[in-house]
Design a protein around this motif. Structure first.
Motif, PDB file in Angstrom:
ATOM      1  N   LEU A  40       0.837  -1.199   0.000  1.00 34.26           N
ATOM      2  CA  LEU A  40       0.000   0.000   0.000  1.00 34.26           C
ATOM      3  C   LEU A  40       0.875   1.253   0.000  1.00 34.26           C
ATOM      4  O   LEU A  40       0.650   2.185  -0.775  1.00 34.26           O
ATOM      5  N   ASN A  41       1.883   1.267   0.850  1.00 28.31           N
ATOM      6  CA  ASN A  41       2.804   2.405   0.911  1.00 28.31           C
ATOM      7  C   ASN A  41       3.531   2.627  -0.401  1.00 28.31           C
ATOM      8  O   ASN A  41       3.835   3.763  -0.776  1.00 28.31           O
ATOM      9  N   GLU A  42       3.804   1.544  -1.094  1.00 26.76           N
ATOM     10  CA  GLU A  42       4.530   1.639  -2.362  1.00 26.76           C
ATOM     11  C   GLU A  42       3.781   2.493  -3.389  1.00 26.76           C
ATOM     12  O   GLU A  42       4.399   3.142  -4.240  1.00 26.76           O
ATOM     13  N   LEU A  43       2.460   2.544  -3.284  1.00 20.99           N
ATOM     14  CA  LEU A  43       1.673   3.371  -4.200  1.00 20.99           C
ATOM     15  C   LEU A  43       2.031   4.850  -4.070  1.00 20.99           C
ATOM     16  O   LEU A  43       1.844   5.625  -5.006  1.00 20.99           O
ATOM     17  N   PHE A  44       2.545   5.237  -2.899  1.00 20.89           N
ATOM     18  CA  PHE A  44       2.846   6.635  -2.622  1.00 20.89           C
ATOM     19  C   PHE A  44       4.346   6.948  -2.692  1.00 20.89           C
ATOM     20  O   PHE A  44       4.730   8.112  -2.602  1.00 20.89           O
ATOM     21  N   TRP A  46       7.908   7.905  -3.636  1.00 19.39           N
ATOM     22  CA  TRP A  46       8.547   8.841  -4.564  1.00 19.39           C
ATOM     23  C   TRP A  46       7.581   9.832  -5.191  1.00 19.39           C
ATOM     24  O   TRP A  46       7.921  10.510  -6.149  1.00 19.39           O
ATOM     25  N   LYS A  47       6.388   9.916  -4.662  1.00 18.58           N
ATOM     26  CA  LYS A  47       5.445  10.919  -5.167  1.00 18.58           C
ATOM     27  C   LYS A  47       5.613  12.204  -4.366  1.00 18.58           C
ATOM     28  O   LYS A  47       5.866  12.183  -3.167  1.00 18.58           O
ATOM     29  N   LYS A  48       5.465  13.310  -5.038  1.00 14.10           N
ATOM     30  CA  LYS A  48       5.498  14.601  -4.359  1.00 14.10           C
ATOM     31  C   LYS A  48       4.186  14.790  -3.618  1.00 14.10           C
ATOM     32  O   LYS A  48       3.179  14.167  -3.940  1.00 14.10           O
ATOM     33  N   ASP A  49       4.196  15.661  -2.624  1.00 18.95           N
ATOM     34  CA  ASP A  49       3.004  15.885  -1.810  1.00 18.95           C
ATOM     35  C   ASP A  49       1.762  16.155  -2.649  1.00 18.95           C
ATOM     36  O   ASP A  49       0.689  15.638  -2.358  1.00 18.95           O
ATOM     37  N   ASN A  50       1.903  16.932  -3.697  1.00 20.97           N
ATOM     38  CA  ASN A  50       0.741  17.276  -4.515  1.00 20.97           C
ATOM     39  C   ASN A  50       0.297  16.125  -5.427  1.00 20.97           C
ATOM     40  O   ASN A  50      -0.721  16.221  -6.083  1.00 20.97           O
ATOM     41  N   GLU A  51       1.059  15.032  -5.462  1.00 18.81           N
ATOM     42  CA  GLU A  51       0.707  13.884  -6.300  1.00 18.81           C
ATOM     43  C   GLU A  51       0.086  12.733  -5.497  1.00 18.81           C
ATOM     44  O   GLU A  51      -0.486  11.821  -6.078  1.00 18.81           O
ATOM     45  N   THR A  52       0.193  12.794  -4.188  1.00 12.90           N
ATOM     46  CA  THR A  52      -0.193  11.633  -3.379  1.00 12.90           C
ATOM     47  C   THR A  52      -1.688  11.329  -3.403  1.00 12.90           C
ATOM     48  O   THR A  52      -2.074  10.196  -3.165  1.00 12.90           O
ATOM     49  N   GLU A  53      -2.503  12.303  -3.677  1.00 16.25           N
ATOM     50  CA  GLU A  53      -3.949  12.060  -3.722  1.00 16.25           C
ATOM     51  C   GLU A  53      -4.399  11.534  -5.080  1.00 16.25           C
ATOM     52  O   GLU A  53      -5.570  11.209  -5.258  1.00 16.25           O
ATOM     53  N   ASN A  54      -3.473  11.438  -6.020  1.00 14.01           N
ATOM     54  CA  ASN A  54      -3.818  11.010  -7.375  1.00 14.01           C
ATOM     55  C   ASN A  54      -3.314   9.608  -7.687  1.00 14.01           C
ATOM     56  O   ASN A  54      -2.890   9.332  -8.800  1.00 14.01           O
ATOM     57  N   VAL A  55      -3.362   8.708  -6.701  1.00 15.20           N
ATOM     58  CA  VAL A  55      -2.939   7.333  -6.949  1.00 15.20           C
ATOM     59  C   VAL A  55      -4.031   6.616  -7.735  1.00 15.20           C
ATOM     60  O   VAL A  55      -5.185   7.052  -7.768  1.00 15.20           O
TER      61      VAL A  55
END
Length: 112
Positions: A40-44, A46-55
């Protein structure tokens, strides 16, 4: 509550149909929760803060279902009602994190 019982029944049926109960001791269920939580964590990762809600929502649903499934099985193995234990934990956290001290801060209870 009825939906929860149906989910547990379906999980047990799925497990038993495959003769997997032999692998579902407490240690292995706890390890499975941890491994699935890592996925589950892997989905997030290396994503930037503004990208984390767009999984990808489908992947999020899959990994979250895995974490919950193993959690439900572990709770069922020990005859724990998930709703009761979560409500109990909320009560404990309310004592550790009183609103007047914890509101708006991410500090741990021993730092408040």
């Amino acid at each position: 509550m009825e939906e929860y019982k149906k989910v547990i029944e379906e999980l047990i049926k799925f497990r038993n149909d495959r003769d997997w109960e032999q692998f579902h001791d407490s240690k292995n269920l706890a390890l499975a929760i941890s491994i699935e939580a890592a996925e589950l964590n892997e989905l997030f990762l290396w994503k930037k803060d503004n990208e984390t809600e767009n999984v990808k929502i489908e992947k999020l649903k899959e990994e979250l279902a895995d974490v919950l499934s193993f959690s439900f099985l572990l709770a069922e193995k020990h005859n724990l009602n998930i709703f009761d234990i979560v409500l109990e934990k909320i009560k404990q956290n309310a004592e550790k994190y009183p609103v007047d001290k914890a509101k708006g801060t991410a500090k741990k209870y021993n730092e408040l």
